[in-house]
Design a protein around this motif. Structure first.
Motif, PDB file in Angstrom:
ATOM      1  N   ALA A 270       0.832  -1.210   0.000  1.00 28.31           N
ATOM      2  CA  ALA A 270       0.000   0.000   0.000  1.00 28.31           C
ATOM      3  C   ALA A 270       0.861   1.252   0.000  1.00 28.31           C
ATOM      4  O   ALA A 270       0.553   2.239  -0.681  1.00 28.31           O
ATOM      5  N   GLY A 271       1.958   1.224   0.772  1.00 27.11           N
ATOM      6  CA  GLY A 271       2.855   2.367   0.780  1.00 27.11           C
ATOM      7  C   GLY A 271       3.483   2.609  -0.577  1.00 27.11           C
ATOM      8  O   GLY A 271       3.547   3.749  -1.047  1.00 27.11           O
ATOM      9  N   ALA A 273       2.297   1.660  -3.475  1.00 31.30           N
ATOM     10  CA  ALA A 273       1.244   2.049  -4.411  1.00 31.30           C
ATOM     11  C   ALA A 273       0.865   3.521  -4.267  1.00 31.30           C
ATOM     12  O   ALA A 273       0.359   4.135  -5.222  1.00 31.30           O
ATOM     13  N   ALA A 274       1.112   4.106  -3.105  1.00 34.32           N
ATOM     14  CA  ALA A 274       0.774   5.516  -2.879  1.00 34.32           C
ATOM     15  C   ALA A 274       1.783   6.467  -3.507  1.00 34.32           C
ATOM     16  O   ALA A 274       1.530   7.676  -3.590  1.00 34.32           O
ATOM     17  N   ARG A 276       3.623   8.634  -6.010  1.00 33.53           N
ATOM     18  CA  ARG A 276       3.470   9.269  -7.321  1.00 33.53           C
ATOM     19  C   ARG A 276       3.778  10.752  -7.156  1.00 33.53           C
ATOM     20  O   ARG A 276       3.687  11.308  -6.054  1.00 33.53           O
ATOM     21  N   VAL A 279       2.197  13.789  -4.527  1.00 35.19           N
ATOM     22  CA  VAL A 279       1.699  13.270  -3.254  1.00 35.19           C
ATOM     23  C   VAL A 279       2.681  13.666  -2.159  1.00 35.19           C
ATOM     24  O   VAL A 279       3.890  13.637  -2.353  1.00 35.19           O
ATOM     25  N   GLU A 283       1.636  11.085   3.043  1.00 30.19           N
ATOM     26  CA  GLU A 283       0.607  10.215   2.494  1.00 30.19           C
ATOM     27  C   GLU A 283       1.121   8.794   2.295  1.00 30.19           C
ATOM     28  O   GLU A 283       0.351   7.830   2.376  1.00 30.19           O
ATOM     29  N   VAL A 284       2.406   8.640   2.020  1.00 26.56           N
ATOM     30  CA  VAL A 284       2.989   7.299   1.920  1.00 26.56           C
ATOM     31  C   VAL A 284       2.946   6.627   3.288  1.00 26.56           C
ATOM     32  O   VAL A 284       2.575   5.455   3.413  1.00 26.56           O
ATOM     33  N   ARG A 286       0.871   7.357   5.702  1.00 27.35           N
ATOM     34  CA  ARG A 286      -0.528   7.106   6.049  1.00 27.35           C
ATOM     35  C   ARG A 286      -1.057   5.854   5.358  1.00 27.35           C
ATOM     36  O   ARG A 286      -1.813   5.072   5.947  1.00 27.35           O
ATOM     37  N   ALA A 287      -0.688   5.654   4.086  1.00 23.36           N
ATOM     38  CA  ALA A 287      -1.194   4.501   3.336  1.00 23.36           C
ATOM     39  C   ALA A 287      -0.733   3.193   3.961  1.00 23.36           C
ATOM     40  O   ALA A 287      -1.522   2.242   4.119  1.00 23.36           O
TER      41      ALA A 287
END
Length: 374
Positions: A270-271, A273-274, A276, A279, A283-284, A286-287
């Motif tokens: 998930a990290g 995938a966040a 990009r 961002v 947010e990384v 948080r993911a």
């Protein structure tokens, strides 16, 4: 087979110095003062062989040719650095005042960014010559100075990542049970060197309850069958860092151990995938953290999700709550969530990731599944 990156040229270093000088000017600084350390290596390719009290200082300012002030006895070595053709060397002899040599290069009342590891001795010496000058550390003034890597730097980081992957895949075939953590750590260090690392910075081997300490150093504990073992290792290859974490199990794991490992693997995905452009770093974090929290282990994920990497294995940017710095193509950092159960075991999975034009790309590709070792 790990790739051999092309060497940096004087033009590469000239471009970095010019960019750094302009970035400093845009931030309202009169210039940059760079002492021996990672910033100097990044900007000039010069790595003095020994720490010394003698002043060595790169002076950068927009519209001014870069100058490296060096002790006379070290000037021949400085002249051999790959970036030396792109700057002027100004040496000083023992018995002379080195600050009198450096002072004319500085704006008399300027505010300068200084590399974090600059000795107070040298800043105070400059202030004696130029009392109206002031100084601010690069961590505060230009924390992202080295954060965005060019293509040649990315080649080196990718090669370092491949080497770490190869070391991991080989360590799976050595005995774990009945050996000390330090024995496995020594194996890891030897494998990194065998795959081209000139420097090994850390080889964390945290077995059983020791794995619940994220920064446990390999110790004398004898690894047992039934242990989870956290492996976290890296160093420098061709001057750029590697850093990888995998968690293995000695013999067959319990259902709970498999479940925790699966949760961390899902969080790590998930990290990644966040990632990009645009961002924020937080947010990384948080993911990855959201996944672990969802499964009830949020209070057992006790560190940031990642850190930058380059000429050092830990540098900005940091994937942590409160860091609003937006991601930019060329940034490289770890994504390494973990779950730590005190007195029992820990799990961490880490890859280095670089930001691309439309997402993120892993620089580590070793298997992330829970490996069984003997």
């Amino acid at each position: 087979m790990t790739r051999e990156p092309a060497p940096f040229t004087a033009d590469d270093y000239a471009a970095r110095m010019a960019s750094a000088a302009q970035t400093a000017a845009d931030a309202g600084l009169a210039g940059l003062l760079i002492a021996p350390g990672p910033d100097l290596a990044h900007l000039t390719g010069y790595r003095p062989t020994a720490e010394t009290e003698r002043l060595t200082l790169l002076v950068l300012a927009a519209g001014q040719d870069p100058v490296l002030v060096v002790p006379a006895l070290e000037a021949p070595d400085a002249a051999k650095a790959a970036g030396a053709p792109a700057l002027t060397l100004r040496d000083w002899a023992d018995g002379k005042n080195p600050y009198a040599v450096a002072a004319p290069l500085l704006e008399v009342a300027g505010r300068f960014g200084v590399s974090d590891n600059t000795w107070a001795l040298h800043l105070l010496g400059l202030q004696r010559e130029l009392p109206a000058t002031s100084y601010v550390p690069l961590t505060d003034s230009l924390p992202m100075l080295r954060a965005v890597k060019d293509e040649r730097e990315l080649e080196r980081l990718a090669a370092a990542g491949e080497a770490a992957d190869a070391a991991y895949e080989q360590i799976l075939h050595v005995p774990f049970a009945g050996r000390r953590e330090t024995d496995v750590a020594e194996d890891l260090a030897a494998l990194l060197r065998a795959h081209g690392h000139s420097q090994v910075d850390f080889t964390v081997v945290g077995s059983g309850p020791n794995g619940a300490n994220p920064h446990h150093e390999a110790g004398e504990r004898v690894i047992q069958r039934g242990d989870m073992v956290v492996l976290d290792f890296g160093g420098l290859r061709h001057g750029y860092g590697s850093d990888i974490s995998r968690t293995v199990h000695v013999g067959e794991p319990t259902p709970e151990e498999r479940r925790v490992h699966d949760i961390v693997r899902e969080a790590q995905q998930a990290g990644v995938a966040a990632v990009r452009p645009g961002v924020s770093c937080q947010e990384v974090d948080r993911a990855a953290r959201a996944v672990i929290t969802e499964f009830g282990y949020g209070d057992r994920f006790i560190h940031r999700t990642g850190h930058g990497i380059g000429v050092t294995t830990h540098e900005p940017p940091y994937m942590v709550e409160g860091e609003e710095q937006p991601l930019v193509p060329g940034m490289c950092f770890s994504v390494e969530p973990g779950v730590y159960l005190p007195g029992r075991f820990g799990v961490r999975i880490e890859d280095i990731v670089t930001v691309t034009e439309d997402g993120g790309r892993r620089l580590n590709n070793a298997p992330r599944e829970l490996a069984i070792v003997e």
